[in-house]
Design a protein around this motif. Sequence first.
Motif, PDB file in Angstrom:
ATOM      1  N   LYS A 190      -5.671   0.060  -1.816  1.00 32.69           N
ATOM      2  CA  LYS A 190      -5.091  -0.749  -2.896  1.00 32.69           C
ATOM      3  C   LYS A 190      -5.309  -2.252  -2.655  1.00 32.69           C
ATOM      4  N   ASN A 191      -6.072  -2.571  -1.612  1.00 35.16           N
ATOM      5  CA  ASN A 191      -6.450  -3.959  -1.321  1.00 35.16           C
ATOM      6  C   ASN A 191      -5.250  -4.841  -0.991  1.00 35.16           C
ATOM      7  N   ILE A 192      -4.318  -4.310  -0.173  1.00 38.80           N
ATOM      8  CA  ILE A 192      -3.158  -5.112   0.215  1.00 38.80           C
ATOM      9  C   ILE A 192      -3.588  -6.241   1.153  1.00 38.80           C
ATOM     10  N   LYS A 193      -2.828  -7.326   1.128  1.00 36.96           N
ATOM     11  CA  LYS A 193      -3.140  -8.483   1.971  1.00 36.96           C
ATOM     12  C   LYS A 193      -2.258  -8.549   3.211  1.00 36.96           C
ATOM     13  N   MET A 194      -1.239  -7.692   3.246  1.00 38.12           N
ATOM     14  CA  MET A 194      -0.269  -7.705   4.339  1.00 38.12           C
ATOM     15  C   MET A 194       0.474  -6.376   4.322  1.00 38.12           C
ATOM     16  N   LEU A 195       0.926  -5.928   5.499  1.00 36.94           N
ATOM     17  CA  LEU A 195       1.655  -4.667   5.599  1.00 36.94           C
ATOM     18  C   LEU A 195       3.025  -4.894   6.218  1.00 36.94           C
ATOM     19  N   VAL A 196       4.052  -4.371   5.559  1.00 36.24           N
ATOM     20  CA  VAL A 196       5.413  -4.378   6.095  1.00 36.24           C
ATOM     21  C   VAL A 196       5.804  -2.929   6.393  1.00 36.24           C
ATOM     22  N   ILE A 197       6.092  -2.644   7.663  1.00 38.38           N
ATOM     23  CA  ILE A 197       6.529  -1.302   8.043  1.00 38.38           C
ATOM     24  C   ILE A 197       8.042  -1.274   7.909  1.00 38.38           C
ATOM     25  N   ALA A 198       8.514  -0.787   6.754  1.00 37.37           N
ATOM     26  CA  ALA A 198       9.956  -0.792   6.466  1.00 37.37           C
ATOM     27  C   ALA A 198      10.598   0.496   6.948  1.00 37.37           C
TER      28      ALA A 198
END
Length: 271
Positions: free
Chosen positions: A63-71
């Motif tokens: 999905k071409n994310i620019k950052m990942l948050v592991i919630a």
Amino acid sequence: MEQPIGVIDSGVGGLTVVHELMRQLPKEPLIYLGDTERCPYGSRTEEEVKQFTWEMVRFLLKKNIKMLVIACNTATAFTIKDLQEKLDIPVIGVIKPGARAAIKSTESDYIGIIGTEGTVRSEAYSYALWQIKSDIDLISLACPRFVPMVEKGILDGPEAKQIVETTLMPILEHKKMDTLILGCTHYPLLKDTIQEVVGKQITVISSSEETARETSTTLDIHQIANESDRMPLHQFYATGDLQIFIEITQKIFKDSNFEVLTIKHADLHNV
């Protein structure tokens, strides 16, 4: 950058982090993936958690994310170092932000930690807290009944209170404890009930606010914040039955611009 921020969790709990991200970063589009079909992660092996987490991450990378948050605390405990080393986008988890918030709060230097079996077993919060302040006292308790309860939508009322009271009894014997970390992102959905059970003298800490602040800082450092004035459209994916997921989503995000979608966990294998 108008690319979205990706957020992953084992189920609906990470929506509490998403809610705070929306509040603090209203311009940022978010794509959330909750693995509701295979939830909870806390009782699974480290190998399973790593496999499931990487499947979700690969889906979001498409999905071409620019950052990942592991919630998800369990996924953070078992995968964050690997993800940070192997991905070329910023990755943050929820454990260090939660630890910092607890250290700011405590006056007695006696902190309680409740979480899934996996998170408690990993001792990730203990390590994070002792890195900041080595002379604090900690007590940890696994609460395996909480996540299934939340996934069923049992968030308050007599049944929820009875389960919380019974579960937290061992930790409440420690009278010096003045701060309690909700070491699972599902638990803030039970926060009112937990606060009622533990009493007003104990500060209940959710990592959501601190995680959103860290996300904001990371966006600025990497110069990837979204500067568009267009209202973002958020996408929420779940791998399991959508009915309860939609009900909880609508409770949390009443006026936000979002769509709820489904993806089967079997399809994540093929991403």
